[in-house]
Write a protein that holds these residues in place. Sequence first.
Motif, mmCIF file in Angstrom:
data_model
loop_
_atom_site.group_PDB
_atom_site.id
_atom_site.type_symbol
_atom_site.label_atom_id
_atom_site.label_comp_id
_atom_site.label_asym_id
_atom_site.label_seq_id
_atom_site.Cartn_x
_atom_site.Cartn_y
_atom_site.Cartn_z
ATOM 1 N N GLU A 24 40.756 52.919 32.994
ATOM 2 C CA GLU A 24 41.401 53.486 31.496
ATOM 3 C C GLU A 24 42.779 52.786 31.154
ATOM 4 N N TYR A 25 43.456 52.406 32.006
ATOM 5 C CA TYR A 25 44.674 51.441 31.835
ATOM 6 C C TYR A 25 44.211 50.149 31.255
ATOM 7 N N TRP A 26 43.483 49.327 31.660
ATOM 8 C CA TRP A 26 42.879 48.073 31.039
ATOM 9 C C TRP A 26 42.258 48.263 29.765
ATOM 10 N N SER A 27 41.456 49.575 29.706
ATOM 11 C CA SER A 27 40.667 49.727 28.594
ATOM 12 C C SER A 27 41.401 49.671 27.313
ATOM 13 N N LYS A 28 42.736 50.511 27.618
ATOM 14 C CA LYS A 28 43.682 50.893 26.615
ATOM 15 C C LYS A 28 44.435 49.583 26.146
ATOM 16 N N LYS A 29 44.845 48.761 27.325
ATOM 17 C CA LYS A 29 45.659 47.444 26.912
ATOM 18 C C LYS A 29 44.748 46.561 26.322
ATOM 19 N N TYR A 30 43.740 46.257 26.695
ATOM 20 C CA TYR A 30 42.758 45.250 25.863
ATOM 21 C C TYR A 30 41.849 45.743 24.791
ATOM 22 N N GLU A 31 42.055 47.173 24.522
ATOM 23 C CA GLU A 31 41.016 47.669 23.485
ATOM 24 C C GLU A 31 39.509 47.273 23.805
ATOM 25 N N VAL A 32 39.305 47.655 25.198
ATOM 26 C CA VAL A 32 37.691 47.532 25.489
ATOM 27 C C VAL A 32 37.494 48.932 25.861
ATOM 28 N N SER A 33 36.075 49.259 25.752
ATOM 29 C CA SER A 33 35.676 50.529 26.618
ATOM 30 C C SER A 33 35.587 50.538 27.763
ATOM 31 N N THR A 34 35.996 51.806 28.487
ATOM 32 C CA THR A 34 35.735 51.884 30.090
ATOM 33 C C THR A 34 34.502 51.707 30.384
ATOM 34 N N GLU A 35 33.379 51.946 29.620
ATOM 35 C CA GLU A 35 32.248 51.684 30.041
ATOM 36 C C GLU A 35 31.705 50.224 30.200
ATOM 37 N N ASP A 36 32.370 49.591 29.355
ATOM 38 C CA ASP A 36 32.171 48.089 29.300
ATOM 39 C C ASP A 36 32.680 47.437 30.793
ATOM 40 N N LEU A 37 33.992 48.058 31.060
ATOM 41 C CA LEU A 37 34.681 47.604 32.345
ATOM 42 C C LEU A 37 33.667 48.132 33.461
ATOM 43 N N LYS A 38 33.342 49.286 33.653
ATOM 44 C CA LYS A 38 32.708 49.987 34.577
ATOM 45 C C LYS A 38 31.225 49.125 34.783
ATOM 46 N N GLY A 39 30.660 48.706 33.639
ATOM 47 C CA GLY A 39 29.313 48.213 33.710
ATOM 48 C C GLY A 39 29.301 46.771 34.382
ATOM 49 N N LYS A 40 30.177 46.121 34.616
ATOM 50 C CA LYS A 40 30.506 44.569 34.737
ATOM 51 C C LYS A 40 30.225 44.631 36.412
ATOM 52 N N GLY A 41 30.189 45.623 37.011
ATOM 53 C CA GLY A 41 29.879 45.443 38.561
ATOM 54 C C GLY A 41 31.008 45.435 39.508
ATOM 55 N N MET A 42 30.923 45.731 40.699
ATOM 56 C CA MET A 42 32.181 45.949 41.673
ATOM 57 C C MET A 42 32.681 44.748 42.049
ATOM 58 N N ASN A 43 31.725 43.579 42.228
ATOM 59 C CA ASN A 43 31.786 42.248 42.778
ATOM 60 C C ASN A 43 32.867 41.283 41.986
ATOM 61 N N ILE A 44 33.158 41.757 40.846
ATOM 62 C CA ILE A 44 34.250 40.675 40.244
ATOM 63 C C ILE A 44 35.644 41.248 39.957
ATOM 64 N N GLY A 45 36.531 40.661 39.692
ATOM 65 C CA GLY A 45 37.995 41.162 39.602
ATOM 66 C C GLY A 45 38.010 41.868 38.202
ATOM 67 N N ILE A 46 39.270 42.464 37.955
ATOM 68 C CA ILE A 46 39.274 43.198 36.809
ATOM 69 C C ILE A 46 39.586 42.178 35.778
ATOM 70 N N SER A 47 40.314 41.023 35.720
ATOM 71 C CA SER A 47 40.318 39.984 34.768
ATOM 72 C C SER A 47 39.018 39.590 34.357
#
Length: 62
Positions: A24-47
Amino acid sequence: MHNNIRTETQNREIFQIQANSEDEYWSKKYEVSTEDLKGKGMNIGISDKILKAISKNKVLEL
């Protein structure tokens, strides 16, 4: 044994709460949806998740 299972469950719940807060923090900071962040998988870093989500939503102009 019962206490060990309870501790594992609590730790898993705490981890999930922290992960959701982070998304939620990163999605607000960079104006992307939380679904986009969650859909990227657990094996990669937040950046990497943020960069992929931003590049998906933006069209580069030359």
